[in-house]
Design a protein around this motif. Structure first.
Motif: not given
Lengths: 351, 314
Positions: A45-51, A296-310, A313-315, A324-328
């Protein structure tokens, strides 16, 4: 037990399989979060809010996704032609350094006005990144050297080179503390998309590039040749595809995209280069490309997922005392799970 | 010039060469075995990192150094089973699966380490392996100090190289491994099971890689920190090509590589600030690339390397 190729694959599986795979990865990460003594639903829940929970969170996620889209595209175009460019991290850094050096010098000389300076620096960054990939490709074509190991080793060489330059000739003498490079001129700073946040127009460039790559791959002869070179190089060569030439084109595109990521990150976010400019954007790009099944279009979606994870996880990590290594870990698990899922889409297990 | 000679004549240089070569030797043997059976294992960097972490953590908790090495071996084998499952059973791209294993291995090491050891000023330490002087031999001037006062894992690495070289060349198991790496169809016709054999070899090879990582935290240093493997895994992959997939040549390659590494470190001290230290640190990586360029064409690559084997498919 053996694998058997499926006669036909329902198209829905191509979308459902990666999503299911990510769910499995999140479940395994959940077990690791529980190991840290935190409540798993609370953590997610906190990860989703953080992202995504606030305007700031969303812009941070998008800012983080920008370089990932570009390094993801870099990996996707290369892997599609079976050019194993694992050197996006190095290409990112060398382009970032070139951008800082040229962008700093340009401000002193006043060579180019702002509106021209930004595209000029982007092209320079892309060119430098492409050159760093052309070298290992030349070694492969000329001497039969596996480009995987060379590009990997070059990542270390480039990082040392960057460290050397920002310790020496390109050091910002006005900065205190850790070595950092000279700054690009304020004219070269990318305009913000949203005032008061870090989100910059680099995001639009990155998304535009994913469309450009999609067009190149699906609508041009070069795109088809690159695909053929990846599927079956011998058959492609027999059909008259000039493999070395195609690979050079692919390398320019792939290295250029990774270089563009470096140039944009410097102009858009930091303004200067340090040796921790990239938290592994180059390596994460490989994951992004695979999560998107090289689309290439899927790359945009996948980047969002990876970026949101990182970003998410911060907060969460600070609040719940989960390293925070749980993101990796989550990102690596997603990669492996998606790989398995995509195989099971084309093959089925038979007893 | 005389400074260079002084460095070359010092026993500490040659002792350091063996010490630096040890983790590479474990790693290169592991990678070589995997590749001889037809599987490229790019998981090496992450497996070495995990081996380094788990060995250190086990020793930190139990105080038993050998127990630490055993933990590294076991975890390395588990990662090997993962890589084998992905590449041999499912037939995934060995490049991508290997990188995935590396990403998982390193991130999991950092995560578990942080979980066990909360952030502190300086990382906690253990008492590492001490040099084991071999009676009589270690008294020989220069040579004795260099060769015969190493830690136990270094001796183990050298014995293991000889054992692997012998096993690959002279035993039925070695022949079977080479056969599945060259021509799995022929191997199956001989009544061998290429899939099982490859998985077994990848698990064993990965265990050796983890042992290489374990050496870093239990003998070379006494603590664990992220990124400590520093591309040694990739260097090992390059050394396999340099060695033409032969264990004894791998020993030579690891020693040569370690020599340059130890030499540049000492040269750095002597030359002082004359050149940036980063230039010296680049040498090992550039050397590996140079070795690849020189030896890639001449190398005898296992014919079935990177080709997944599927029964009934050609």
């Amino acid at each position: 037990m053996r694998l058997e190729r499926r006669a036909s694959v329902p198209p829905i599986l191509y979308v459902a399989a990666p999503l299911a795979a990510v769910m499995v990865a999140l479940a395994i990460s959940g077990a690791l979060i529980a190991l840290a003594g935190a409540s798993v639903p609370e953590a997610y829940r906190r990860m989703a809010i953080g992202a995504f929970g606030s305007r700031l969170a969303i812009t941070e996620t998008l800012t983080r996704a920008t370089p990932l889209i570009l390094t993801g595209l870099a990996a996707a175009v290369a892997f599609r032609a079976r050019l194993w460019n694992i050197g996006a991290e190095g290409q990112f850094y060398i382009a970032a350094l070139a951008t800082a050096a040229l962008g700093g010098a340009a401000s002193a000389g006043g060579l180019l006005p702002g509106p021209l300076l930004i595209p000029f620096l982007m092209i320079c960054g892309a060119a430098v990144g492409a050159m760093l990939l052309l070298a290992p490709l030349a070694l492969r074509l000329r001497f039969g050297v596996d480009e995987v190991v060379v590009t990997l080793l070059l990542n270390f060489v480039v990082l040392l080179f960057v460290s050397m330059m920002i310790d020496g000739p390109l050091r910002d003498r006005m900065a205190f503390g850790w070595p950092q490079s000279v700054r690009v001129s304020p004219e070269a700073a990318l305009p913000k998309l949203w005032q008061g946040t870090r989100l910059h127009v680099g995001l639009l460039v990155a998304v535009a590039m994913s469309v450009v790559v999609w067009i190149i791959q699906s609508r041009t002869a070069f795109g088809l040749e690159a695909k053929a070179a990846g599927f079956n190089p011998r058959a492609a060569a027999f059909a008259g595809v000039p493999i070395p030439k195609v690979l050079v084109g692919v390398a320019c595109l792939s290295g250029g995209l990774a270089g563009l990521a470096g140039a944009i990150e410097v102009m858009g976010v930091k303004g200067y280069v340090t040796t921790d400019l990239s938290p592994g954007f180059g390596y994460a790009g490989i994951v992004v490309a695979m999560l998107a099944a090289l689309n290439p279009i899927g790359v945009v979606a996948a980047s969002l997922f990876v970026a949101a994870t990182f970003v998410g996880v911060d907060g969460m990590s600070r609040a719940l005392k989960v390293p925070s290594f749980i993101a990796d870990v989550t990102v690596a698990l997603s990669l492996l799970c998606v790989l398995v899922a995509l195989t099971l889409v084309t093959y089925r297990i038979r007893r | 010039m005389s400074e260079t000679l002084d460095i070359l004549a010092s026993a500490s240089l040659w002792a350091a060469v063996l010490r630096i070569a040890t983790p590479l030797l474990f790693g290169v043997l592991g990678a070589l075995l995997c590749e001889r059976s037809g599987v490229l294992n790019l998981g090496i960097e992450g497996i070495m990192t995990f081996g380094a972490m788990i060995a250190w953590l086990t020793v930190f908790k139990t105080g038993d150094l050998w127990f630490g090495l055993a933990a590294a071996l076991a975890c390395g084998a588990l990662f090997g089973l993962l890589h084998g499952g992905l590449t041999v059973v499912l037939g995934l791209s060995q490049h991508v699966a290997g990188l995935g294993v590396t990403l998982l291995g390193s991130s999991l090491s950092y995560y578990l380490y942080r979980l066990a050891i909360p952030v502190s000023g300086s990382p906690p330490t253990i008492t590492p392996f001490q040099p084991l002087k071999i009676p009589l031999l270690s008294d020989i001037p220069l040579l004795g100090e260099a060769l015969f006062s190493q830690t136990a894992p270094t001796y183990l690495a050298i014995l293991l190289t000889l054992a692997v070289a012998y096993a690959l060349a002279k035993t039925p198991l070695g022949l079977a491994i080479r056969l599945v790496g060259e021509n799995p169809h022929a191997a199956e016709a001989q009544g061998l099971d290429p899939i099982r054999l490859r998985i077994g070899v990848v698990a064993f090879g990965s265990a050796l890689m983890a042992l290489g990582g374990a050496f870093l935290t239990t003998a070379a240093f006494n603590s664990f920190f992220p990124t400590m493997v520093q591309g040694r895994g990739w260097v090992c992959i390059a050394l396999v090509v340099f060695a033409s997939w032969m264990p004894l040549r791998a020993l030579g390659g690891a020693l040569l590589f370690a020599f340059f590494d130890a030499f540049q470190l000492r040269l750095q001290h002597v030359t002082g600030k004359a050149a940036p230290y980063q230039l010296f640190l680049m040498i090992p990586y550039l050397m590996s690339i140079a070795a690849l360029v020189v030896f890639a064409r001449r190398a005898k690559v296992p014919q079935a390397l990177m080709q997944p084997y599927r029964r009934g498919e050609r």
